[in-house]
Enzyme design. Structure first.
Site, PDB file in Angstrom:
ATOM      1  N   HIS A 285       0.928  -1.096   0.066  1.00 34.51           N
ATOM      2  CA  HIS A 285      -0.085   0.149  -0.035  1.00 34.51           C
ATOM      3  C   HIS A 285       0.982   1.036  -0.003  1.00 34.51           C
ATOM      4  O   HIS A 285       1.435   1.442   1.129  1.00 34.51           O
ATOM      5  CB  HIS A 285      -0.785  -0.028   1.270  1.00 34.51           C
ATOM      6  N   HIS A 423       3.510  -3.470   6.719  1.00 34.83           N
ATOM      7  CA  HIS A 423       2.198  -2.483   6.370  1.00 34.83           C
ATOM      8  C   HIS A 423       2.224  -1.439   7.415  1.00 34.83           C
ATOM      9  O   HIS A 423       3.329  -1.282   8.338  1.00 34.83           O
ATOM     10  CB  HIS A 423       1.099  -3.134   6.320  1.00 34.83           C
ATOM     11  N   GLU A 515       2.157  -5.122  10.979  1.00 30.66           N
ATOM     12  CA  GLU A 515       1.733  -3.520  10.866  1.00 30.66           C
ATOM     13  C   GLU A 515       2.469  -2.743  11.856  1.00 30.66           C
ATOM     14  O   GLU A 515       2.464  -2.989  13.050  1.00 30.66           O
ATOM     15  CB  GLU A 515       0.059  -3.718  11.514  1.00 30.66           C
TER      16      GLU A 515
END
Length: 680
Positions: A285, A423, A515
């Site tokens: 992303h 991420h 994350e």
């Protein structure tokens, strides 16, 4: 031995890339070979990334220098390969001791190591060097056991290697091309109708870099081996202590008084498992920018600390092939970067150029496997690994981003063992499966290797300063501290088509998602702090690639490595396969396991394997014997290709089709961008 930096940069950052490459290359000593190669990936404009110094990338995201929106240039995938050639200052002594002690404990003889292949031509001419040679027909490539000469001396096909000079400084050198347990040498004189030449005695020298050599010792004295008394009788000499090295030299000390220094040779040895392949991927992303910056800084840290001789980094670099992909979605990053860290919002830059969320873009192999299991009464007949990509996924019209296709191709080309996908937006480590069965929104869906995946996730989460802080507040509304900051991906939310699940089911690779922070796009001023939060976690997680068992699967008769052999661990319903040279790495927690290895055309081999608590693998090689039917097939086939495993053929064909359709999509994307530029 290698750090491989897989970087998808847009074109305008080429000057930045040159600065980065110069910085990285300058940190390595002169014995390091640096290569940079470019491969076309797609077309688009380029974002800039944070500025950098020797320690951290800490310039402002809101750099006043902006990309020219009207400039469209081919984007490139840049591969910076840093190869250390000097292996002599670090040799895995524990590995050598393990092999030798294992052979004694299990009543196996290391002297059973097969010929490396000078006689059979498995050893290429390029692997043979010599101090000198009389003429091309007596070059090192002719120093092969039982090689026959032409009818006349002096042609291009003489019957040995012969040195140009008659002194004790002459040598014939073999490059085994990988760490090898050398156990013996077979020597023979020159094959000739007209000449009589052979070596009476010789020494053996070993090296890991071909620069610094160690003599083969017999106790405290340098070993001198008995050679030949005639031209044709092969004489075997066993090394007093089998030794791990890459290069071996035969150094003649005395020779037939009426002849000269000539010899033919074979070398006995067992190839050792190569280095496991590890990768970090960030920027799937594009707006989740922290992972990108951490990997760029990790590159510099590894290079700098390697040069400084930090033992931990030196060991990690020399024992592991490290691949770093900082930006899988540079289009998305450019879009988020154009707004800046605080103004890009929550989702701007998440998607690819075509608007694809690459976190859901890999082939959903979970449901293919689960559907097959439900239809088949005998679950053992359903493949639990190397599941082929479905036909629809490979077409040009499939909604699959070129970046996703490129990463799949990368996965196919390199036998990765361990990976992590970086991420942002939360602080938790998730592990497979990411997808639930029957499309349930949220349910714990463990893999067969759930215990090891939980270990991997815990390694990163427990050593991350921010995650492990018991006083930290939750990021948004979910409290992951009650799960020790790790969670099964599907138990968080179902995610079909994730890279983690695809890696596990389509390749040998175990992968988790990290994350990294509550803020997807933190300000540049926060980077030094974030680096300190993650440095130990990044290093420790990489070191986990060395847990479990590893070895080589070989043909019992020839000693050659067997590719695509299936390694099956009892009570773990997930198999892996050996790589091209027969190497395999099976990640496992400490314990005892019953391991079965089988390959097409061979009888299976079963061993009891033990994995200790130490952070290094236990070495277990497997020797397979061909079945009579396979031997017959090979006789009948002669020069024709014997059909391979249907599943592997299907896997290869689908990948080929995927690559063809990817080229077409890249061409179409380029045309679209060109037309948009003209319109503006």
């Amino acid at each position: 031995m290698h750090i491989r930096l897989e970087m998808t940069f847009a074109p305008m950052s080429v000057c930045t890339l040159i600065i980065l490459c110069t910085t990285l290359c300058a940190t390595f000593p002169s014995n390091v070979t640096t290569t940079i190669s470019y491969a076309e990936f797609t077309n688009q404009t380029v974002p800039q990334y944070y500025g950098s110094d020797d320690n951290v990338h800490n310039d402002s995201f809101k750099n006043t220098s902006r990309p020219n929106k009207n400039t469209k240039t081919p984007k490139v995938t840049t591969i910076l390969s840093l190869k250390t050639e000097n292996l002599d200052d670090y040799t895995d002594k524990n590995l050598e001791k393990t092999i030798l002690s294992r052979s004694r404990d299990e009543n196996l003889s290391d002297l059973d190591c097969p010929p490396l292949g000078l006689e059979s031509l498995r050893v290429d001419d390029s692997q043979l060097q010599a101090s000198s040679f009389l003429r091309i027909g007596l070059g090192p490539h002719r120093g092969r056991l039982n090689i026959q000469s032409g009818l006349e001396d002096g042609d291009l096909h003489d019957g040995a290697w012969c040195a140009q000079y008659e002194d004790q400084n002459q040598w014939l050198e073999l490059d085994a091309q990988r760490p090898t347990l050398f156990t013996g040498v077979i020597l023979q004189g020159r094959n000739s109708i007209w000449s009589q030449d052979w070596v009476h005695t010789y020494k053996v020298q070993l090296s890991n870099d071909s620069l610094r050599w160690t003599a083969c010792m017999n106790g405290t004295d340098e070993a001198v081996f008995e050679g030949n008394q005639d031209s044709e009788t092969p004489v075997l000499a066993l090394l007093p202590v089998p030794t791990v090295a890459r290069y071996l030299r035969i150094n003649p000390q005395s020779w037939f008084i009426n002849g000269t220094i000539c010899l033919r040779a074979e070398v006995l040895g067992c190839s050792l498992p190569g280095e496991p392949e590890f990768r970090y991927v960030a920027g799937m992303h594009g707006n989740e920018a922290l992972g990108r910056e951490l990997l760029l800084n990790l590159m510099q840290y590894l290079c700098r600390e390697y040069k400084n001789g930090r033992e931990r980094v030196v060991r990690l670099v020399k024992e592991t092939r490290i691949h770093l992909l900082p930006s899988m979605n540079p289009d998305g990053h450019e879009e988020a970067y154009s707004k800046g860290s605080e103004l890009s919002g929550w989702a701007l830059g998440r998607y690819s150029y075509e608007g694809i969320d690459m976190n859901h873009n890999f082939a959903d192999l979970n449901n293919i496997m689960w559907d097959a299991q439900e239809k088949e009464k005998d679950k053992s007949k359903v493949s639990n690994h190397y599941i082929p990509i479905p036909e629809y996924y490979t077409s040009e019209d499939a909604f699959v981003a070129p970046e996703t296709r490129a990463v799949i191709s990368w996965m196919q080309d390199i036998p990765f063992v361990l990976s992590a996908n970086l991420h942002g937006g939360e602080m938790v480590v998730t592990y497979p499966f990411d997808c639930t069965r029957h499309w349930i929104p949220q349910e714990n869906t463990p893999t067969a290797d759930d215990g090891f995946f939980r270990w991997l996730a815990s390694v990163y989460a427990s050593t991350n300063r921010a995650m492990a802080n018991p006083e930290r507040r939750i990021c948004h509304y979910e409290d992951f501290q009650q799960h020790n900051n790790i969670i099964n991906g599907a138990d968080w939310h179902t995610l079909p088509g994730s890279m983690n699940d695809f890696s596990y089911l389509h390749t040998n690779c175990f992968e988790v998602t990290v994350e990294l922070s509550c803020d997807k796009f933190p300000h540049a001023s926060e980077l030094p702090h974030e680096w300190e939060n993650n440095k130990e976690s990044l290093l420790l997680y990489m070191e986990q690639v060395h847990r479990g068992i590893k070895g080589v699967v070989r043909d019992k008769n020839t000693g050659a490595g067997i590719a695509d052999a299936v390694i099956k661990v009892e009570d773990l319903d997930h198999d892996i396969r050996s790589a091209l040279d027969g190497d395999y790495w099976r990640l496992l927690n400490p314990g005892q396991y019953k391991v079965t290895v089988h390959a097409e055309g061979y009888f299976p081999s079963v061993r009891r394997c033990y994995v200790g608590n130490e952070p290094r693998p236990t070495v277990y090689d497997f020797w397979l014997i061909k079945t009579p039917r396979q031997k017959l097939r090979e006789i009948l086939a002669k020069d024709k290709k014997v059909p391979k495993d249907l599943q592997l053929r299907l896997r290869t064909l689908r990948l080929r089709k995927l690559r063809v359709s990817t080229k077409a999509i890249n061409h179409r994307r380029a045309q679209q961008q060109k037309s948009r530029t003209v319109q503006h």
